[in-house]
Design a protein around this motif. Structure first.
Motif, PDB file in Angstrom:
ATOM      1  N   MET A   1       2.128   1.798  -3.440  1.00 45.52           N
ATOM      2  CA  MET A   1       1.092   2.341  -4.329  1.00 45.52           C
ATOM      3  C   MET A   1       0.969   3.840  -4.146  1.00 45.52           C
ATOM      4  O   MET A   1       0.866   4.600  -5.116  1.00 45.52           O
ATOM      5  CB  MET A   1      -0.247   1.662  -4.048  1.00 45.52           C
ATOM      6  CG  MET A   1      -1.395   2.181  -4.910  1.00 45.52           C
ATOM      7  SD  MET A   1      -2.943   1.379  -4.538  1.00 45.52           S
ATOM      8  CE  MET A   1      -2.569  -0.280  -5.067  1.00 45.52           C
TER       9      MET A   1
ATOM     10  N   ASP B   1      -6.269   1.623   6.592  1.00 42.49           N
ATOM     11  CA  ASP B   1      -5.008   1.035   7.052  1.00 42.49           C
ATOM     12  C   ASP B   1      -4.378   1.889   8.142  1.00 42.49           C
ATOM     13  O   ASP B   1      -3.811   1.362   9.120  1.00 42.49           O
ATOM     14  CB  ASP B   1      -4.042   0.879   5.875  1.00 42.49           C
ATOM     15  CG  ASP B   1      -4.460  -0.234   4.929  1.00 42.49           C
ATOM     16  OD1 ASP B   1      -5.251  -1.098   5.349  1.00 42.49           O
ATOM     17  OD2 ASP B   1      -4.004  -0.235   3.764  1.00 42.49           O
TER      18      ASP B   1
ATOM     19  N   GLY C   1       0.819  -1.206   0.000  1.00 42.87           N
ATOM     20  CA  GLY C   1       0.000   0.000   0.000  1.00 42.87           C
ATOM     21  C   GLY C   1       0.846   1.246   0.000  1.00 42.87           C
ATOM     22  O   GLY C   1       0.536   2.226  -0.668  1.00 42.87           O
TER      23      GLY C   1
ATOM     24  N   GLU D   1      -8.812   1.935  -3.291  1.00 48.66           N
ATOM     25  CA  GLU D   1      -7.487   1.503  -2.856  1.00 48.66           C
ATOM     26  C   GLU D   1      -6.653   2.649  -2.296  1.00 48.66           C
ATOM     27  O   GLU D   1      -6.122   2.557  -1.182  1.00 48.66           O
ATOM     28  CB  GLU D   1      -6.773   0.839  -4.038  1.00 48.66           C
ATOM     29  CG  GLU D   1      -7.473  -0.435  -4.529  1.00 48.66           C
ATOM     30  CD  GLU D   1      -6.768  -1.053  -5.722  1.00 48.66           C
ATOM     31  OE1 GLU D   1      -5.744  -0.484  -6.149  1.00 48.66           O
ATOM     32  OE2 GLU D   1      -7.241  -2.084  -6.228  1.00 48.66           O
TER      33      GLU D   1
ATOM     34  N   SER E   1     -13.220  -6.420   0.817  1.00 50.26           N
ATOM     35  CA  SER E   1     -11.941  -6.052   1.424  1.00 50.26           C
ATOM     36  C   SER E   1     -12.088  -4.839   2.338  1.00 50.26           C
ATOM     37  O   SER E   1     -11.555  -4.816   3.459  1.00 50.26           O
ATOM     38  CB  SER E   1     -10.910  -5.771   0.333  1.00 50.26           C
ATOM     39  OG  SER E   1      -9.696  -5.316   0.888  1.00 50.26           O
TER      40      SER E   1
ATOM     41  N   GLU F   1      -8.767   2.559   1.427  1.00 50.54           N
ATOM     42  CA  GLU F   1      -7.897   1.571   2.057  1.00 50.54           C
ATOM     43  C   GLU F   1      -6.743   2.235   2.801  1.00 50.54           C
ATOM     44  O   GLU F   1      -6.326   1.772   3.877  1.00 50.54           O
ATOM     45  CB  GLU F   1      -7.370   0.603   1.009  1.00 50.54           C
ATOM     46  CG  GLU F   1      -8.412  -0.385   0.502  1.00 50.54           C
ATOM     47  CD  GLU F   1      -7.796  -1.474  -0.359  1.00 50.54           C
ATOM     48  OE1 GLU F   1      -6.549  -1.474  -0.496  1.00 50.54           O
ATOM     49  OE2 GLU F   1      -8.542  -2.315  -0.887  1.00 50.54           O
ATOM     50  N   THR F   2      -6.209   3.313   2.248  1.00 55.29           N
ATOM     51  CA  THR F   2      -5.119   4.011   2.942  1.00 55.29           C
ATOM     52  C   THR F   2      -5.593   4.556   4.281  1.00 55.29           C
ATOM     53  O   THR F   2      -4.907   4.414   5.314  1.00 55.29           O
ATOM     54  CB  THR F   2      -4.582   5.147   2.067  1.00 55.29           C
ATOM     55  OG1 THR F   2      -4.113   4.610   0.837  1.00 55.29           O
ATOM     56  CG2 THR F   2      -3.452   5.880   2.763  1.00 55.29           C
TER      57      THR F   2
ATOM     58  N   THR G   1      -9.334   1.975  -8.174  1.00 55.81           N
ATOM     59  CA  THR G   1      -7.936   2.232  -7.840  1.00 55.81           C
ATOM     60  C   THR G   1      -7.783   3.480  -6.974  1.00 55.81           C
ATOM     61  O   THR G   1      -7.051   3.475  -5.980  1.00 55.81           O
ATOM     62  CB  THR G   1      -7.111   2.369  -9.123  1.00 55.81           C
ATOM     63  OG1 THR G   1      -7.208   1.162  -9.883  1.00 55.81           O
ATOM     64  CG2 THR G   1      -5.652   2.654  -8.805  1.00 55.81           C
TER      65      THR G   1
ATOM     66  N   THR H   1     -13.564  -5.760  -3.888  1.00 56.64           N
ATOM     67  CA  THR H   1     -13.144  -4.487  -3.301  1.00 56.64           C
ATOM     68  C   THR H   1     -13.986  -4.137  -2.087  1.00 56.64           C
ATOM     69  O   THR H   1     -13.464  -3.756  -1.031  1.00 56.64           O
ATOM     70  CB  THR H   1     -13.258  -3.369  -4.353  1.00 56.64           C
ATOM     71  OG1 THR H   1     -12.432  -3.691  -5.473  1.00 56.64           O
ATOM     72  CG2 THR H   1     -12.829  -2.037  -3.784  1.00 56.64           C
TER      73      THR H   1
END
Length: 773
Positions: free
Chosen positions: A499, A604, A496, A596, A671, A600-601, A592, A668
């Motif tokens: 990315m 996280d 991550g 993501e 997740s 997700e960042t 994306t 997605t």
């Protein structure tokens, strides 16, 4: 009696009414005409009779005035008038009877004439029906004979015309080959008239063929040599003298002069708006060379193209504010560029007006209309469209795409208006041929912009630039937060971080690119919240705050709005068989960047903070990441709704692509949901761990009853039961309750979270109480 005559002159009455005079008055004489006069009035008539009844010698003198009234003259006068009226009535009745008898005789004669005419008409109709039935197939032999006679007559007429034309052609050939003259054709051309000029054109073409066959000296060979041949068998004839006249040049010169005269006449008629003359010239030129020259002259010399050719070098201007609005993804686009819109409106007016002229001036109006439309679209509209899009491309990618959409919509409206007007078919809709030409020209205008994957690549690049700008500070904040991996989980989370770094580096590289327009660079920096490009390059100098690393539903809505605009634009511009593939590409960009890189960042980061708090034993755990969950869940819901409502239905035409999109979306969302569940589980563990830490401070003496009477008086019984660890745990949990109420949406998820937390807390209390039994 002279005295009587004199008195009668002084008292005269209307003529032809009375005759003769006596001492007893006048005898009335009148006829039918007296009563037939329009000026006849009964009162006047009676007064006249009364006046005539008085003798003249009694109308004068004072002695007469004293006499008594004498009715006898009046009686005699009115008796005579009555008798006369009886006579007139008898005459009138006699005349009426004569006229009635004449009318009856005329009616009888008219009836006989009508009966005779009806009989004749019936006989004629019977003969016509017999003839019609014989020609309509009842009598096959008669039909066959009639058809054969018609065909024979037509054949004879064609033979007559052919013989006449052949004779004239031979005369013209002998004239041009022997004397080098074309007086016969010239005379016929000077006679004027469309038929004569058409005939001249046909004869000229046939003379060229004869010249090529019989006078090959006038036609040089491929190697430049000339061969003298016999016109009968094609063999060499050395004894024959060379022809003195070049028939080819003479005939071509005549044809050229004929064509020039016709074009000149056509132009003069056009300027004088003589449509009949234009029609005649156009007909001749069509038979002469299929009308190519007159069509070219009409189209090329049109004032519209002359004026536009002078303005073609005019640069695209426009209001700077309009260009800025086009480049701003959050602003409503202003519409079509003004110069292009003005051209489209002018084209609409000119084409509709010229269609009327073409319809009246050309017998082959559809062919001319086709050429005119091709010239309008290929020269005027296409050149201006290219200039507008080049200007838009120098501003930004979004400006180019919006300008392309607006231009295509405006030109499409123009095409529809022309079809509805009908042009040469007005007031009816346009013919299939003209409709096909308009559609073809419309497609040709935009082929370069939609060939292959050109269009969708522009859309993808535009969205990537916008998303990268919007999330630039977000990625900078979280890239600084991440440290080198020291544990297995951190090593797994390294992807991550990579990315984020790649997205940031791609954005900085794009800003440094020389092909990025200054206006677009300015807009991207504004979206990113930066002042200049140097700040983007120097990452360590960029000032970011904790707010830059927090999820924002406003930014998420902006991202979805930009993508929705791209989807709608793609359906309008490039809708077709590639729609499913294009939507799949846009979905990949959305997942994306929003799922993501963005969601997700942030999740996280919250997960890392929650996991780090599990081992914190000296201070109260930091639950500042909890408010991040509500916007994260809201954005997840928006993302899911957008994909299932807008993107997936557009991929229905391609089952395999739709399945892939559904699978990617499901993975997605699962997740993201797992990450949220993990954070909540870590949060429960953190709360229970800290609660257990607080309960471990419990002393065995805390549960012993107090012996101090003063303390018992000052405190309630409940306060005596509370211990310090109890108060600390109660205070800690009291602060958490409103935090979770505001951070999690009320519903099953919040209920399940509190239930899980309560069960864990209950287990801790049971275990804790067991230690003090």
């Amino acid at each position: 009696m002279p005295g009587t005559t004199s008195t009668s002159s002084s008292n005269s009455q209307p003529p032809a009414v009375y005759s003769g005079r006596s001492v007893f008055g006048q005898t009335p004489t009148f006829d039918l005409e007296t009563f037939s006069n329009r000026d006849f009035i009964v009162k006047d008539f009676v007064e006249t009779l009364s006046d005539s009844a008085v003798p003249p010698n009694r109308k004068s003198g004072p002695a007469n005035q004293a006499n008594a009234f004498d009715p006898k003259p009046f009686i005699r006068t009115f008796e005579n008038a009555l008798n006369r009226m009886v006579e007139i009535s008898g005459d009138l009745e006699h005349r009426e009877n004569e006229l009635s008898a004449a009318v009856r005789r005329a009616e009888v004669q008219h009836g006989r004439a009508m009966q005779s005419a009806k009989t004749g008409l019936d006989e004629a109709m019977a003969k016509f029906e017999s003839l019609d039935s014989s020609l309509s197939g009842n009598d096959q032999n008669s039909v066959t004979r009639a058809v054969k006679i018609g065909q024979k007559l037509e054949e004879l007429d064609r033979q007559r015309i052919c013989a006449h034309d052949t004779r004239f052609l031979i005369q013209c050939w002998l004239e041009v080959s022997e004397r080098g003259e074309l007086f016969l054709l010239e005379d016929k051309r000077r006679q004027g008239g469309g038929e004569n000029k058409v005939h001249c054109a046909k004869i000229a073409r046939q003379l060229l063929k004869i010249s090529q066959r019989l006078d090959q000296q006038s036609w040089p060979q491929a190697n430049g040599a000339s061969i003298h041949v016999n016109g009968v068998n094609g063999g060499p004839n050395p004894n024959k003298k060379k022809r003195r006249h070049n028939t080819r040049e003479l005939i071509e010169k005549f044809s050229e002069n004929l064509e020039k005269d016709l074009l000149k006449s056509f132009d003069e008629f056009y300027r004088r708006e003589n449509f009949d003359g234009m029609h005649e010239c156009a007909k001749v030129l069509h038979d002469f060379n299929s009308g190519a020259s007159v069509i070219g002259a009409f189209v090329n010399q049109h004032q519209f193209f002359i004026d536009r050719s002078q303005l073609i070098t005019e640069e695209v201007g426009g209001d700077p504010e309009s260009w800025e609005r086009l480049a701003d993804p959050d602003a409503q686009p202003p519409g079509v560029e003004p110069s292009l819109q003005a051209l489209i409106e002018e084209v609409k007016i000119v084409v509709q007006e010229e269609s009327t002229i073409i319809k009246r001036a050309f017998p082959y109006a559809e062919q001319v209309m086709t050429k005119f439309l091709q010239r309008v679209f290929q020269q005027s509209i296409q050149q201006r469209l290219e200039m507008v899009l080049e200007k838009a491309n120098t501003v930004s990618s979004l400006t180019f795409l919006r300008s392309l959409q607006a231009a295509r919509s405006a030109i499409s409206t123009l095409i529809d208006d022309l079809k509805m007007h009908g042009l040469i078919e007005s007031p009816e809709p346009a013919s299939p041929q003209i409709t096909m030409v308009l559609d073809q020209q419309f497609d040709d205008l935009f082929v370069p912009y939609f060939a292959g994957s050109t269009y969708i690549e522009r859309e993808k690049r535009n969205l990537e630039e916008l998303y990268s700008s919007l999330l630039f500070k977000f990625t900078i904040f979280h890239s600084r937060r991440r440290k080198a991996p020291t544990t297995l989980m951190k090593s797994l989370a390294k992807s991550g971080s990579e990315m984020l770094a790649s997205a940031r580096d791609a954005y900085v590289e794009r800003l440094d690119s020389s092909d990025l327009a200054p206006a677009q660079k300015k807009m991207l920096l504004r979206i990113a919240g930066l002042k200049d490009a140097e700040n983007a390059n120097a990452q360590t100098e960029i000032e970011v705050s904790s707010e830059d690393g927090v999820l924002s539903t406003t930014n998420a809505k902006r991202m979805l709005k930009w993508l929705a605009e791209a989807v709608g634009r793609g359906l309008e511009l490039n809708g077709g068989n590639e729609t499913a593939r294009d939507v799949s590409a846009l979905l990949h960009i959305l997942i994306t960047n929003m799922a993501e890189i963005y969601l997700e960042t942030a999740l996280d980061a919250a997960n890392d903070l929650a996991a780090s708090q599990e081992t914190a034993s000296k201070s109260e755990p930091d639950l500042s990441y909890i408010p991040t969950l509500k916007p994260a869940i809201t954005i997840m819901h928006l993302l899911s709704t957008f994909i299932h409502t807008i993107l997936l239905p557009l991929a229905t035409s391609n089952i395999s692509i739709r399945k892939e999109m559904t699978r990617s979306t499901t993975q997605t969302l699962e997740s993201l949901e797992n990450k949220v569940n993990t954070i909540l589980q870590h949060t429960i563990d953190v709360i229970l761990n800290w609660t257990s830490r607080l309960l471990s401070n419990q002393k065995k003496t805390d549960f012993r009853p107090r012996d101090d009477p003063a303390a018992i008086v000052q405190n309630t019984y409940t306060d005596l039961l509370q211990t310090q660890p109890c108060q600390t745990v109660s205070t800690f949990l009291s602060r958490l309750h409103p935090l979770f109420l505001t951070s999690l949406t009320p519903g099953p998820n919040l209920t399940a979270f509190f239930t899980e937390l309560a069960i864990g807390f209950r287990a801790l209390l049971l275990t804790h109480f067991q230690k003090f039994q």
